[in-house]
Design a protein around this motif. Structure first.
Motif, short mmCIF file in Angstrom:
data_model
loop_
_atom_site.label_atom_id
_atom_site.label_comp_id
_atom_site.label_asym_id
_atom_site.label_seq_id
_atom_site.Cartn_x
_atom_site.Cartn_y
_atom_site.Cartn_z
N PHE A 1 -2.80 7.10 0.78
CA PHE A 1 -2.80 7.12 2.01
C PHE A 1 -3.45 6.32 2.56
N GLY A 2 -3.93 5.47 1.16
CA GLY A 2 -4.61 4.56 1.35
C GLY A 2 -5.62 4.11 0.08
N ALA A 3 -5.69 2.41 0.74
CA ALA A 3 -7.13 2.04 -0.52
C ALA A 3 -7.74 0.93 0.14
N CYS A 4 -8.72 1.28 -0.62
CA CYS A 4 -10.19 0.59 -1.09
C CYS A 4 -10.93 0.01 -1.41
N ALA A 5 -11.18 -1.47 -1.17
CA ALA A 5 -11.59 -1.80 -2.61
C ALA A 5 -12.87 -3.07 -2.24
N THR A 6 -13.86 -3.98 -2.64
CA THR A 6 -14.19 -5.33 -2.46
C THR A 6 -14.24 -5.85 -2.60
N VAL B 1 1.16 -1.63 -0.46
CA VAL B 1 0.17 0.38 -0.15
C VAL B 1 0.46 1.20 -0.02
N TYR B 2 1.81 1.51 0.68
CA TYR B 2 3.06 2.00 0.13
C TYR B 2 3.17 2.94 -0.91
N ALA B 3 3.24 2.27 -1.86
CA ALA B 3 3.27 2.38 -3.09
C ALA B 3 2.06 3.26 -3.93
N VAL B 4 0.90 2.55 -3.08
CA VAL B 4 -0.31 3.38 -4.25
C VAL B 4 -0.25 5.30 -4.12
N ARG C 1 -0.69 4.10 -12.44
CA ARG C 1 -0.20 2.64 -12.23
C ARG C 1 0.23 1.76 -10.90
N THR C 2 0.35 2.36 -10.40
CA THR C 2 0.75 2.21 -9.35
C THR C 2 -0.35 1.00 -8.32
N SER C 3 -1.68 1.61 -8.30
CA SER C 3 -2.83 1.73 -8.63
C SER C 3 -3.27 0.61 -8.90
#
Length: 112
Positions: free
Chosen positions: A57-62, A16-19, A23-25
């Motif tokens: 800062f982060g990621a959210c996904a179903t 998650v640090y790379a998001v 492209r990185t996402s």
């Protein structure tokens, strides 16, 4: 609800640090555990008036597959990748009342 194995949780916590950009996402959300349909990155403004930057800062996904009824919320910790702006936010010590009505660290509250 399927249990995420510790090795997978550790991998997501590191990745998650790379998001930081599309492209990185895409690489992060390429994990088969996620449904890319509702995946999004979480952005934050970190730092102060002198050093201020917008950062992933982060990621959210179903979830997908065995996680299809779950939601993933993955936040990163502090990093030096943003010119040390995280550490400036961390240095804002003290408490203030967050949106939950509970006391929270000022620096984190402004980032979150």
């Amino acid at each position: 609800m399927a249990t995420v194995p510790p090795s997978k949780a550790a991998k997501l916590a590191a990745l998650v640090y790379a998001v930081q950009n599309e492209r990185t996402s895409d690489l992060f959300f390429g994990d088969a555990s996620f449904s890319t349909e509702k995946a999004q990155t979480l952005q934050a403004t970190v730092g102060s008036r002198l050093i201020n930057t917008k950062d992933g800062f982060g990621a959210c996904a179903t979830g997908a597959g065995i996680y299809e009824n779950d939601v993933f919320l993955v936040f990163r910790g502090s990093t030096f990748a943003n010119y040390g702006a995280d550490w400036i936010s961390n240095a804002r010590i003290g408490l203030e009342i967050g949106i939950s009505g509970k006391p929270v660290h000022i620096g984190f509250n402004h980032i979150f």
